[in-house]
Design a protein around this motif. Structure first.
Motif, PDB file in Angstrom:
ATOM      1  N   VAL A  11      46.853  44.142  56.674  1.00  0.00           N
ATOM      2  CA  VAL A  11      45.938  45.578  57.339  1.00  0.00           C
ATOM      3  C   VAL A  11      44.932  46.206  56.878  1.00  0.00           C
ATOM      4  CG1 VAL A  11      47.117  45.487  59.113  1.00  0.00           C
ATOM      5  CG2 VAL A  11      48.001  47.200  56.793  1.00  0.00           C
ATOM      6  N   LYS A  12      45.297  45.890  54.800  1.00  0.00           N
ATOM      7  CA  LYS A  12      44.603  46.284  53.640  1.00  0.00           C
ATOM      8  C   LYS A  12      43.003  45.350  53.783  1.00  0.00           C
ATOM      9  CE  LYS A  12      47.264  49.929  51.438  1.00  0.00           C
ATOM     10  NZ  LYS A  12      48.297  49.739  50.345  1.00  0.00           N
ATOM     11  N   ASN A  13      43.610  44.554  53.432  1.00  0.00           N
ATOM     12  CA  ASN A  13      42.875  43.341  53.466  1.00  0.00           C
ATOM     13  C   ASN A  13      41.701  42.998  55.429  1.00  0.00           C
ATOM     14  OD1 ASN A  13      41.669  40.425  53.522  1.00  0.00           O
ATOM     15  ND2 ASN A  13      41.907  40.604  50.913  1.00  0.00           N
ATOM     16  N   GLY A  43      48.190  40.788  44.185  1.00  0.00           N
ATOM     17  CA  GLY A  43      46.855  40.194  43.167  1.00  0.00           C
ATOM     18  C   GLY A  43      45.832  39.579  43.550  1.00  0.00           C
ATOM     19  N   ILE A  44      45.836  38.614  44.185  1.00  0.00           N
ATOM     20  CA  ILE A  44      44.713  38.076  45.277  1.00  0.00           C
ATOM     21  C   ILE A  44      44.691  39.279  46.192  1.00  0.00           C
ATOM     22  CG2 ILE A  44      44.881  36.120  44.436  1.00  0.00           C
ATOM     23  CD1 ILE A  44      46.068  34.968  47.242  1.00  0.00           C
ATOM     24  N   CYS A  45      44.588  39.467  46.916  1.00  0.00           N
ATOM     25  CA  CYS A  45      44.823  40.589  48.372  1.00  0.00           C
ATOM     26  C   CYS A  45      43.808  41.836  48.025  1.00  0.00           C
ATOM     27  CB  CYS A  45      45.589  40.707  48.510  1.00  0.00           C
ATOM     28  SG  CYS A  45      45.378  41.404  50.529  1.00  0.00           S
ATOM     29  N   TYR A  48      39.773  39.185  46.648  1.00  0.00           N
ATOM     30  CA  TYR A  48      39.209  38.330  47.475  1.00  0.00           C
ATOM     31  C   TYR A  48      39.912  39.248  48.938  1.00  0.00           C
ATOM     32  CZ  TYR A  48      39.575  35.281  43.958  1.00  0.00           C
ATOM     33  OH  TYR A  48      39.125  35.270  42.094  1.00  0.00           O
ATOM     34  N   HIS A  49      39.156  37.964  49.504  1.00  0.00           N
ATOM     35  CA  HIS A  49      39.446  38.359  51.199  1.00  0.00           C
ATOM     36  C   HIS A  49      40.983  36.801  51.469  1.00  0.00           C
ATOM     37  CE1 HIS A  49      36.086  40.884  52.650  1.00  0.00           C
ATOM     38  NE2 HIS A  49      35.294  39.749  51.396  1.00  0.00           N
ATOM     39  N   VAL A  50      41.150  37.715  52.009  1.00  0.00           N
ATOM     40  CA  VAL A  50      43.160  36.279  51.892  1.00  0.00           C
ATOM     41  C   VAL A  50      43.199  36.413  53.599  1.00  0.00           C
ATOM     42  CG1 VAL A  50      44.897  36.511  51.174  1.00  0.00           C
ATOM     43  CG2 VAL A  50      43.376  37.151  49.764  1.00  0.00           C
ATOM     44  N   GLU A  54      50.202  29.430  57.958  1.00  0.00           N
ATOM     45  CA  GLU A  54      51.746  28.817  58.043  1.00  0.00           C
ATOM     46  C   GLU A  54      52.226  29.246  56.240  1.00  0.00           C
ATOM     47  OE1 GLU A  54      53.530  27.523  60.096  1.00  0.00           O
ATOM     48  OE2 GLU A  54      51.866  28.093  61.169  1.00  0.00           O
ATOM     49  N   GLY A  55      52.577  30.083  55.604  1.00  0.00           N
ATOM     50  CA  GLY A  55      52.719  30.862  54.717  1.00  0.00           C
ATOM     51  C   GLY A  55      51.991  30.481  53.682  1.00  0.00           C
ATOM     52  N   LYS A  56      51.036  29.932  53.113  1.00  0.00           N
ATOM     53  CA  LYS A  56      50.027  29.655  51.867  1.00  0.00           C
ATOM     54  C   LYS A  56      48.742  30.741  52.106  1.00  0.00           C
ATOM     55  CE  LYS A  56      47.265  26.395  49.188  1.00  0.00           C
ATOM     56  NZ  LYS A  56      46.266  27.208  49.344  1.00  0.00           N
ATOM     57  N   PRO A  57      49.030  31.471  50.796  1.00  0.00           N
ATOM     58  CA  PRO A  57      47.130  32.017  51.404  1.00  0.00           C
ATOM     59  C   PRO A  57      45.767  31.796  50.921  1.00  0.00           C
ATOM     60  CG  PRO A  57      49.192  32.649  48.424  1.00  0.00           C
ATOM     61  CD  PRO A  57      49.797  31.419  50.205  1.00  0.00           C
ATOM     62  N   VAL A  58      45.582  31.795  51.795  1.00  0.00           N
ATOM     63  CA  VAL A  58      43.984  31.461  51.407  1.00  0.00           C
ATOM     64  C   VAL A  58      43.321  31.870  51.317  1.00  0.00           C
ATOM     65  CG1 VAL A  58      42.084  29.534  52.647  1.00  0.00           C
ATOM     66  CG2 VAL A  58      44.545  29.528  53.355  1.00  0.00           C
ATOM     67  N   LYS A  59      42.378  32.452  50.563  1.00  0.00           N
ATOM     68  CA  LYS A  59      41.136  33.139  49.722  1.00  0.00           C
ATOM     69  C   LYS A  59      39.851  32.477  49.737  1.00  0.00           C
ATOM     70  CE  LYS A  59      41.804  32.483  44.845  1.00  0.00           C
ATOM     71  NZ  LYS A  59      41.808  32.783  43.605  1.00  0.00           N
ATOM     72  N   ALA A  60      38.939  33.723  49.634  1.00  0.00           N
ATOM     73  CA  ALA A  60      37.617  32.978  49.615  1.00  0.00           C
ATOM     74  C   ALA A  60      36.876  34.499  49.070  1.00  0.00           C
ATOM     75  CB  ALA A  60      36.871  32.920  51.646  1.00  0.00           C
ATOM     76  N   ASP A  61      35.255  34.086  48.276  1.00  0.00           N
ATOM     77  CA  ASP A  61      34.451  35.447  48.267  1.00  0.00           C
ATOM     78  C   ASP A  61      34.078  36.538  48.936  1.00  0.00           C
ATOM     79  OD1 ASP A  61      35.627  35.420  45.301  1.00  0.00           O
ATOM     80  OD2 ASP A  61      33.742  33.923  45.155  1.00  0.00           O
TER      81      ASP A  61
END
Length: 82
Positions: A11-13, A43-45, A48-50, A54-61
């Protein structure tokens, strides 16, 4: 048989701009889109936008890049595993 792919967001992301990605993904009947208080990817949240697919974090700028990365991950990685 229809396969549903789970996509989760912190929710914070969502509050920092990822909400527009969630709104796009909710429209896809093959996705189960969920919101969590925390996805344990702090850490990544923070940086980045995350989304957790299916259990794997996907991130982007950017949110637009996140949507693209999620779709690419589903199309190029997950579909082969399902």
């Amino acid at each position: 048989m229809r396969v549903t792919i789970n996509v989760g967001f912190c929710v914070k992301n969502l509050a920092k701009g990822t909400e527009q990605v969630r709104q796009q993904l909710v429209k896809d009947p093959d996705l189960e889109v969920m919101e969590y208080g925390c996805t344990s990817n702090c850490g990544i949240c923070r940086k980045y936008h995350v989304a957790v697919v299916e259990g794997k974090p996907v991130k982007a700028d950017t949110p637009d890049q996140l949507l693209e990365n999620i779709n690419e991950y589903i199309d190029n990685v997950l579909i082969d595993q399902l």
